[in-house]
Design a protein around this motif. Sequence first.
Motif, PDB file in Angstrom:
ATOM      1  N   THR A   1       5.042 -20.239  48.771  1.00 14.33           N
ATOM      2  CA  THR A   1       3.267 -20.722  48.791  1.00 14.33           C
ATOM      3  C   THR A   1       2.577 -19.769  49.508  1.00 14.33           C
ATOM      4  OG1 THR A   1       3.694 -22.256  50.570  1.00 14.33           O
ATOM      5  CG2 THR A   1       3.893 -23.320  48.637  1.00 14.33           C
ATOM      6  N   GLY A   2       3.208 -18.930  50.418  1.00 13.38           N
ATOM      7  CA  GLY A   2       2.275 -17.671  50.964  1.00 13.38           C
ATOM      8  C   GLY A   2       2.266 -16.656  50.147  1.00 13.38           C
ATOM      9  N   SER A   3       2.976 -16.637  48.820  1.00  7.96           N
ATOM     10  CA  SER A   3       2.629 -15.484  47.895  1.00  7.96           C
ATOM     11  C   SER A   3       2.266 -16.097  46.624  1.00  7.96           C
ATOM     12  CB  SER A   3       3.852 -14.803  47.661  1.00  7.96           C
ATOM     13  OG  SER A   3       4.234 -14.246  49.051  1.00  7.96           O
ATOM     14  N   TYR A   4       1.523 -17.366  46.508  1.00  9.20           N
ATOM     15  CA  TYR A   4       1.120 -17.847  45.328  1.00  9.20           C
ATOM     16  C   TYR A   4       0.469 -17.079  44.512  1.00  9.20           C
ATOM     17  CZ  TYR A   4      -3.338 -18.637  47.024  1.00  9.20           C
ATOM     18  OH  TYR A   4      -4.784 -18.643  47.329  1.00  9.20           O
ATOM     19  N   SER A   5      -0.280 -15.941  44.963  1.00  9.42           N
ATOM     20  CA  SER A   5      -1.112 -15.321  44.099  1.00  9.42           C
ATOM     21  C   SER A   5      -0.590 -14.071  43.723  1.00  9.42           C
ATOM     22  CB  SER A   5      -2.643 -15.108  44.924  1.00  9.42           C
ATOM     23  OG  SER A   5      -2.194 -14.209  46.103  1.00  9.42           O
ATOM     24  N   SER A   6       0.710 -13.750  43.928  1.00 11.22           N
ATOM     25  CA  SER A   6       1.305 -12.611  43.602  1.00 11.22           C
ATOM     26  C   SER A   6       2.813 -12.845  42.885  1.00 11.22           C
ATOM     27  CB  SER A   6       2.014 -11.729  44.671  1.00 11.22           C
ATOM     28  OG  SER A   6       2.698 -12.194  45.731  1.00 11.22           O
ATOM     29  N   THR A   7       3.277 -12.126  41.811  1.00 10.40           N
ATOM     30  CA  THR A   7       4.523 -12.352  41.096  1.00 10.40           C
ATOM     31  C   THR A   7       5.513 -12.761  42.072  1.00 10.40           C
ATOM     32  OG1 THR A   7       4.852 -10.105  40.788  1.00 10.40           O
ATOM     33  CG2 THR A   7       3.734 -11.139  39.466  1.00 10.40           C
ATOM     34  N   GLY A   8       5.755 -12.246  43.395  1.00  5.76           N
ATOM     35  CA  GLY A   8       6.745 -12.477  44.073  1.00  5.76           C
ATOM     36  C   GLY A   8       7.065 -13.780  44.558  1.00  5.76           C
ATOM     37  N   GLY A   9       5.948 -14.468  44.535  1.00  2.45           N
ATOM     38  CA  GLY A   9       5.941 -16.074  44.957  1.00  2.45           C
ATOM     39  C   GLY A   9       6.419 -17.020  43.894  1.00  2.45           C
ATOM     40  N   TRP A  10       6.672 -16.503  42.818  1.00  2.00           N
ATOM     41  CA  TRP A  10       7.148 -17.163  41.610  1.00  2.00           C
ATOM     42  C   TRP A  10       8.594 -16.904  41.102  1.00  2.00           C
ATOM     43  CZ3 TRP A  10       4.157 -21.240  39.793  1.00  2.00           C
ATOM     44  CH2 TRP A  10       2.819 -21.208  40.048  1.00  2.00           C
ATOM     45  N   THR A  11       9.395 -17.703  40.626  1.00  2.00           N
ATOM     46  CA  THR A  11      10.605 -17.710  40.133  1.00  2.00           C
ATOM     47  C   THR A  11      10.616 -18.097  38.654  1.00  2.00           C
ATOM     48  OG1 THR A  11      11.672 -18.017  42.525  1.00  2.00           O
ATOM     49  CG2 THR A  11      13.031 -18.161  40.266  1.00  2.00           C
TER      50      THR A  11
ATOM     51  N   PRO B   1      -1.895 -31.825  28.943  1.00  2.00           N
ATOM     52  CA  PRO B   1      -0.924 -32.016  29.972  1.00  2.00           C
ATOM     53  C   PRO B   1      -1.547 -32.893  31.087  1.00  2.00           C
ATOM     54  CG  PRO B   1      -1.080 -29.585  29.813  1.00  2.00           C
ATOM     55  CD  PRO B   1      -2.209 -30.156  28.827  1.00  2.00           C
ATOM     56  N   ILE B   2      -0.851 -33.943  31.851  1.00  2.00           N
ATOM     57  CA  ILE B   2      -1.507 -34.506  32.778  1.00  2.00           C
ATOM     58  C   ILE B   2      -2.387 -33.853  33.864  1.00  2.00           C
ATOM     59  CG2 ILE B   2       0.443 -35.108  33.932  1.00  2.00           C
ATOM     60  CD1 ILE B   2      -0.499 -38.136  34.245  1.00  2.00           C
ATOM     61  N   ASP B   3      -1.773 -32.549  34.058  1.00  2.00           N
ATOM     62  CA  ASP B   3      -1.866 -31.669  35.123  1.00  2.00           C
ATOM     63  C   ASP B   3      -2.437 -30.449  34.473  1.00  2.00           C
ATOM     64  OD1 ASP B   3      -2.347 -29.892  37.341  1.00  2.00           O
ATOM     65  OD2 ASP B   3      -0.779 -31.009  38.667  1.00  2.00           O
ATOM     66  N   ALA B   4      -3.641 -29.800  34.631  1.00  2.00           N
ATOM     67  CA  ALA B   4      -3.910 -28.624  34.094  1.00  2.00           C
ATOM     68  C   ALA B   4      -3.011 -27.571  34.558  1.00  2.00           C
ATOM     69  CB  ALA B   4      -5.406 -28.252  34.335  1.00  2.00           C
ATOM     70  N   ARG B   5      -2.528 -27.620  35.771  1.00  2.00           N
ATOM     71  CA  ARG B   5      -1.770 -26.545  36.129  1.00  2.00           C
ATOM     72  C   ARG B   5      -0.275 -26.336  35.339  1.00  2.00           C
ATOM     73  NH1 ARG B   5      -1.432 -28.576  42.277  1.00  2.00           N
ATOM     74  NH2 ARG B   5      -0.898 -30.241  41.094  1.00  2.00           N
ATOM     75  N   PHE B   6       0.107 -27.301  34.743  1.00  2.00           N
ATOM     76  CA  PHE B   6       1.569 -27.388  34.156  1.00  2.00           C
ATOM     77  C   PHE B   6       1.739 -26.363  33.094  1.00  2.00           C
ATOM     78  CE2 PHE B   6       2.358 -32.189  35.238  1.00  2.00           C
ATOM     79  CZ  PHE B   6       2.669 -31.778  36.578  1.00  2.00           C
ATOM     80  N   SER B   7       0.537 -25.936  32.361  1.00  2.00           N
ATOM     81  CA  SER B   7       0.569 -24.897  31.207  1.00  2.00           C
ATOM     82  C   SER B   7      -0.708 -24.114  31.449  1.00  2.00           C
ATOM     83  CB  SER B   7       0.391 -25.825  29.858  1.00  2.00           C
ATOM     84  OG  SER B   7       0.576 -24.733  28.812  1.00  2.00           O
ATOM     85  N   VAL B   8      -0.739 -22.718  31.601  1.00  2.00           N
ATOM     86  CA  VAL B   8      -1.732 -21.877  31.598  1.00  2.00           C
ATOM     87  C   VAL B   8      -1.620 -20.950  30.480  1.00  2.00           C
ATOM     88  CG1 VAL B   8      -1.993 -22.236  34.052  1.00  2.00           C
ATOM     89  CG2 VAL B   8      -0.576 -20.650  33.385  1.00  2.00           C
TER      90      VAL B   8
ATOM     91  N   ARG C   1      -2.047 -18.164  36.041  1.00  2.00           N
ATOM     92  CA  ARG C   1      -1.051 -18.607  37.050  1.00  2.00           C
ATOM     93  C   ARG C   1      -1.221 -18.411  38.468  1.00  2.00           C
ATOM     94  NH1 ARG C   1       4.065 -16.283  38.237  1.00  2.00           N
ATOM     95  NH2 ARG C   1       3.732 -15.082  36.197  1.00  2.00           N
ATOM     96  N   LEU C   2      -1.505 -16.847  38.591  1.00  2.00           N
ATOM     97  CA  LEU C   2      -1.313 -16.494  39.750  1.00  2.00           C
ATOM     98  C   LEU C   2      -3.046 -16.474  40.372  1.00  2.00           C
ATOM     99  CD1 LEU C   2      -0.002 -12.714  39.333  1.00  2.00           C
ATOM    100  CD2 LEU C   2       0.940 -14.932  40.068  1.00  2.00           C
ATOM    101  N   GLY C   3      -3.878 -17.265  39.687  1.00  2.00           N
ATOM    102  CA  GLY C   3      -5.159 -17.332  40.053  1.00  2.00           C
ATOM    103  C   GLY C   3      -5.604 -18.817  40.751  1.00  2.00           C
ATOM    104  N   PHE C   4      -4.738 -19.589  40.858  1.00  2.00           N
ATOM    105  CA  PHE C   4      -4.777 -20.891  41.600  1.00  2.00           C
ATOM    106  C   PHE C   4      -5.148 -20.856  42.796  1.00  2.00           C
ATOM    107  CE2 PHE C   4      -0.772 -22.294  38.730  1.00  2.00           C
ATOM    108  CZ  PHE C   4      -1.814 -22.766  37.910  1.00  2.00           C
ATOM    109  N   SER C   5      -5.946 -21.669  43.494  1.00  2.00           N
ATOM    110  CA  SER C   5      -6.415 -21.942  44.547  1.00  2.00           C
ATOM    111  C   SER C   5      -5.410 -22.300  45.610  1.00  2.00           C
ATOM    112  CB  SER C   5      -7.704 -22.844  44.657  1.00  2.00           C
ATOM    113  OG  SER C   5      -8.032 -23.387  46.140  1.00  2.00           O
ATOM    114  N   ALA C   6      -5.349 -21.750  46.949  1.00  2.00           N
ATOM    115  CA  ALA C   6      -4.338 -21.912  47.769  1.00  2.00           C
ATOM    116  C   ALA C   6      -4.213 -23.692  47.946  1.00  2.00           C
ATOM    117  CB  ALA C   6      -4.665 -21.516  49.090  1.00  2.00           C
TER     118      ALA C   6
END
Length: 171
Positions: free
Chosen positions: A57-67, A16-23, A29-34
């Motif tokens: 974005t305030g909950s990027y490190s928990s499942t509640g921040g993602w849909t 992927p062009i961006d390593a965040r696109f596929s984990v 997924r929850l381990g990204f830096s703020a």
Amino acid sequence: MAIILPSGFNITNVDPIDARFSVSDQAARLGFSAANVYEGLVVYQRDVNELYVLTDTGSYSSTGGWTLVGSGAGSTFMATGSVTASVNITGDIFIIRSGSYNPFTVSSTGLTTISGSATNLFLIKNASNQPVLTVSQSGIVTLATQSIDPTGTAPNGAIYFTSSSFYIGLD
């Protein structure tokens, strides 16, 4: 600050062009830096074949921040196009529309129309994800069969099935 490019990228590998696109998994997924997340970030999680969008974005490190957007080989999700819903006080008061197709409409007279090509036009499932009420394309209504006889009488208007009995609650 954005970098302006006079032309697009020409990618010559399968990554992927961006390593965040596929984990690999949820921890990744929850381990990204703020500093590396933004609202709307789309991430494919390979271990469960699910697509997620960061919605808080305030909950990027928990499942509640993602849909969860879509999952598994048997599921679908919208990649392009749109589905709209509208509410109106005259004519059709609620419509779900995909392009020019209206799979669900509620008219001002109360008529509810569900149409489609799925095997079952209408399906209600319980908390265990088991079908409780189904309406097929041919109009056959199927109620779930219960495993035990009811205690007491069936409530007025109720219909209850077991593998060997049929109960109807009458006045």
